[in-house]
Design a protein around this motif. Structure first.
Motif, mmCIF file in Angstrom:
data_model
loop_
_atom_site.group_PDB
_atom_site.id
_atom_site.type_symbol
_atom_site.label_atom_id
_atom_site.label_comp_id
_atom_site.label_asym_id
_atom_site.label_seq_id
_atom_site.Cartn_x
_atom_site.Cartn_y
_atom_site.Cartn_z
ATOM 1 N N GLY A 296 25.477 53.833 18.377
ATOM 2 C CA GLY A 296 26.591 54.627 17.876
ATOM 3 C C GLY A 296 26.341 56.113 18.039
ATOM 4 N N ILE A 297 25.121 56.541 17.688
ATOM 5 C CA ILE A 297 24.797 57.963 17.795
ATOM 6 C C ILE A 297 24.871 58.414 19.251
ATOM 7 C CG2 ILE A 297 22.911 59.624 17.538
ATOM 8 C CD1 ILE A 297 22.122 57.975 14.993
ATOM 9 N N ILE A 299 26.688 57.084 21.683
ATOM 10 C CA ILE A 299 28.089 57.165 22.124
ATOM 11 C C ILE A 299 28.713 58.471 21.645
ATOM 12 C CG2 ILE A 299 30.372 56.119 21.919
ATOM 13 C CD1 ILE A 299 28.927 53.434 21.464
ATOM 14 N N LEU A 300 28.472 58.788 20.358
ATOM 15 C CA LEU A 300 29.071 60.007 19.802
ATOM 16 C C LEU A 300 28.528 61.241 20.505
ATOM 17 C CD1 LEU A 300 29.131 59.082 16.020
ATOM 18 C CD2 LEU A 300 31.027 59.135 17.626
ATOM 19 N N VAL A 303 30.205 61.503 23.940
ATOM 20 C CA VAL A 303 31.580 62.000 23.957
ATOM 21 C C VAL A 303 31.634 63.471 23.569
ATOM 22 C CG1 VAL A 303 32.807 59.827 23.647
ATOM 23 C CG2 VAL A 303 32.081 61.093 21.647
ATOM 24 N N LEU A 304 30.714 63.895 22.695
ATOM 25 C CA LEU A 304 30.695 65.315 22.338
ATOM 26 C C LEU A 304 30.325 66.161 23.547
ATOM 27 C CD1 LEU A 304 29.113 65.335 18.774
ATOM 28 C CD2 LEU A 304 31.429 65.973 19.435
#
Lengths: 328, 337
Positions: A296-297, A299-300, A303-304
């Protein structure tokens, strides 16, 4: 230096750094055998991410891939266990054809009926997953029920490299050709960039979308066989939730969910990145419970980072292929 | 179902278009009418075919299957109307349930567990909202990331353990009844549905959600603080997922790593089936509630008829596909090529 600014370069560098860091903690991780194993582990994700990319590029999404994979894989396993005399090529063709048919259903609903992709694939995802149960009666097909050659194929080596890797390499080449050099591929980018313009210049949108989802289904079908054979078991929950991993690989690879952008290299690197994380955790003795949180981290973070150089894109979250039409 | 504010609602893109001058067709063409018919048919068919379906205790029991999901579907409808989506709700639910478990094992009094769940849910929603609004990211991507994160954190805390031994207060609300026959969860759902309907359909705040969904750019030019609305809606969705976590944890009496797995898709299915357009700008709370009841009736009838649960996923999926495809097939002007 343009090449240094590309996100693929950044992603490739971070994969290398990640591998080296893990290798520092646990030298066994960078041994050739371990790296080859890593490559084999990443193949299914790479293949699925590439066809998912074709779909995402058109501003769509295929949430049904994992269910499609499970259904095709289960049917391949049932075929092989009921008719052990069937040649392997026949079974693989059958799995791919089943996947293609399921993908074309999505493509027809999205391309010809112009229904929103997220809703259609949400629906077919439930239906396909349910059909796995109907076909198998909820029972497992385990390794001793499947013929030996069926199970052995994915990990058999040709010239020292597993069949899985050969398959993935072929798919990468094909995807590169389709996206760079075929009218079909270029049309998909055009559709994603500006749907109404694409229609205006005469791109057959319905047919293009039909086959974009068809290809995604075809790949899911092929991977269905490979998955079942590789892990030597077929059950109802195969690849449950894997659709999000596939989409995540695309997102990490810089493929914009708003459509129109994305490269084969990006999708491959995104999938490799997730595979490295998955394989590194047990090696550096991080509890496997951390896997999901770290994913999850990542992916975030991806995208950032991607958001920085694409401020103009990415606002429309649930795109439609619906042309603007007057109500009257 | 036909209050004045609903007729003023923009028709969903997927409804059969109204034909001026022919009232009956306009009424039949409304999505909510179709859903209501579907609900009545499903109810009658179940009543005739399935023994004991109409038994009040059975009917009451059936509501447990959907009440928690429906509570999350309410704010999800608002989010989708304003062109956002939250894939992470099941992760928020899992993490909130873990928070309840942690708080309980550390001696937090039972009465404070609900605030703990709500706070955890709201905090998760705040993270989603900040990522979406601050960095102008597509919410589907952000929440695919955060669902992994939230569920991952939940499983890091849980490991292969489970929290159990929850206080009686939670069981009272999760499993309990009013007057021995009306499930409390269902009452909570109806109250919240009424609240959401009033807010969405009868306040300026609600109308602005439609405005944002129809045209975010125009809404911003019209002076609507679009990002603040988005942020609040993500927090609201998180809070409702926290409430659902409290009820679900009380109902099943434990927190396990796979709690509410896959719920995001069921919640979104409820919302879409309720006539909320995935393209934003259209949909009603009444429609969502009808969709919830219809789905609940169909699946509960099937379960009483001893149809295995997995068949229901087929039925639900087909129902979703047919309901969105039917108007197009009947009235669709297929575009050339």
């Amino acid at each position: 230096m343009n090449i240094l600014k590309r996100r693929e370069t950044l992603l490739a560098c971070s994969i290398v750094v990640l591998v080296l860091l893990v290798g520092l903690r646990a030298p066994v991780f960078v041994s050739p055998a371990s790296l080859a194993n890593l490559l084999t582990d990443s193949t299914l994700l790479v293949m699925l991410a590439l066809t998912q990319m074709l779909v995402i590029v058109t501003r769509g999404v295929d949430l049904s891939v994992a269910s499609n994979l499970a259904l095709s894989g289960m049917m391949a396993a049932l075929l092989a266990s009921r008719y052990p005399a069937l040649p392997l090529a026949g079974i693989m063709l059958a799995a791919a054809a089943i996947g293609l048919a399921l993908g074309l259903v999505n493509g027809w609903l999205i391309g010809w009926l112009e229904l929103p992709p997220i809703v259609v694939t949400l629906g077919t995802m439930s239906v396909y997953r349910g059909l796995v149960f109907v076909l198998s009666g909820g029972a497992w097909v385990s390794s001793h029920q499947m013929p030996q050659h069926f199970i052995a194929f994915p990990l058999t080596r040709l010239l020292g490299i597993t069949h899985l890797v050969w398959f993935a390499a072929a798919v990468v080449l094909a995807a590169w050709f389709v996206t760079r050099h075929s009218r079909f591929g270029r049309d998909l980018y055009a559709i994603g960039n500006a749907p109404s313009c694409a229609r205006y210049v005469g791109i057959p949108m319905a047919r293009r979308l039909l086959w974009a989802y068809g290809l995604s289904g075809l790949m899911a079908g092929l991977c269905g066989y490979l998955w079942v054979a590789r892990y030597a078991v077929a059950y109802t929950e195969i690849a449950y939730g894997f659709e999000f991993t596939v989409i995540a690989a695309c997102v990490i690879g810089g493929i914009s969910i708003a459509g129109g952008t994305g490269t084969v290299l990006g999708a491959v690197l995104g999938a490799l990145f997730l595979a490295v994380i998955g394989n590194a955790l047990p090696v550096v003795q991080v509890s496997p419970f951390w896997q999901s949180a770290l994913t999850g981290i990542v992916i975030l973070a991806a995208v950032l980072i991607n958001a920085r150089d694409g401020k103009h894109a990415g606002r429309q979250i649930l795109p439609l292929h619906r042309p603007a039409r007057s109500a009257a | 179902m036909n209050s004045a504010d609903m007729t003023a609602t923009p028709t969903s893109r997927y409804t059969i278009h109204d034909r001026p001058g022919f009232r009956l067709s306009a009424l039949l063409g409304k999505w909510e009418t179709l859903l209501a018919l579907l609900f009545v048919v499903a109810f009658l068919v179940n009543g005739i075919l399935v023994p004991n379906f109409l038994d009040p205790y059975n009917l009451a029991d059936g509501t447990f299957n959907f009440s928690e999901k429906a509570l999350i579907a309410l704010p999800m409808a608002l989010l989708i109307i304003c062109r956002e989506i939250d894939i992470s709700v099941s992760g928020i639910l899992a993490l909130s349930s873990v928070a309840i478990g942690l708080a309980h094992t550390h001696g937090v009094p039972p009465a404070l567990l609900l605030p703990v769940a709500l706070a955890m849910g709201t905090a998760c929603g705040l993270l989603n909202g900040v990522l979406v609004t601050r960095f102008a990211l597509p919410s589907i991507v952000v929440t695919i990331g955060t669902v992994s994160l939230f569920r991952g954190l939940a499983s890091v805390v849980l490991g292969d353990q489970a929290f159990t031994g929850y206080p009686q207060l939670m069981a009272d609300w999760g499993q309990g009844y009013f007057f021995d026959v009306i499930p409390r969860e269902f009452v909570v759902l109806l109250l919240f549905a009424a609240l959401f309907a009033v807010v969405l359909h009868a306040t300026r705040w609600g109308r602005r959600i439609y405005a944002i969904g129809n045209n975010p750019v125009a809404a911003r030019f019209a002076g609507i603080e679009v990002n603040r609305y988005r942020l609040v809606l993500f927090m609201l969705t998180g809070a409702m997922a926290g409430l659902a976590a409290w009820l679900l944890t009380g109902r099943i009496g434990s927190t396990r790593p796979n709690i509410a797995m896959g719920w995001e898709l069921e919640v979104i299915t409820m919302v879409i089936l309720g006539g909320v357009s995935i393209a934003g700008g259209a949909g009603t709370i009444g429609g969502v509630l009808l969709a919830v009841l219809t789905l609940g009736t169909v699946t509960y009838g099937l379960s009483l008829a001893n149809v295995p649960g997995i068949y229901m996923t087929i039925v639900v999926g087909l129902l979703l596909l047919v309901t969105i495809a039917l108007p197009r097939l009947l009235h669709g002007r297929r575009v050339a090529k």
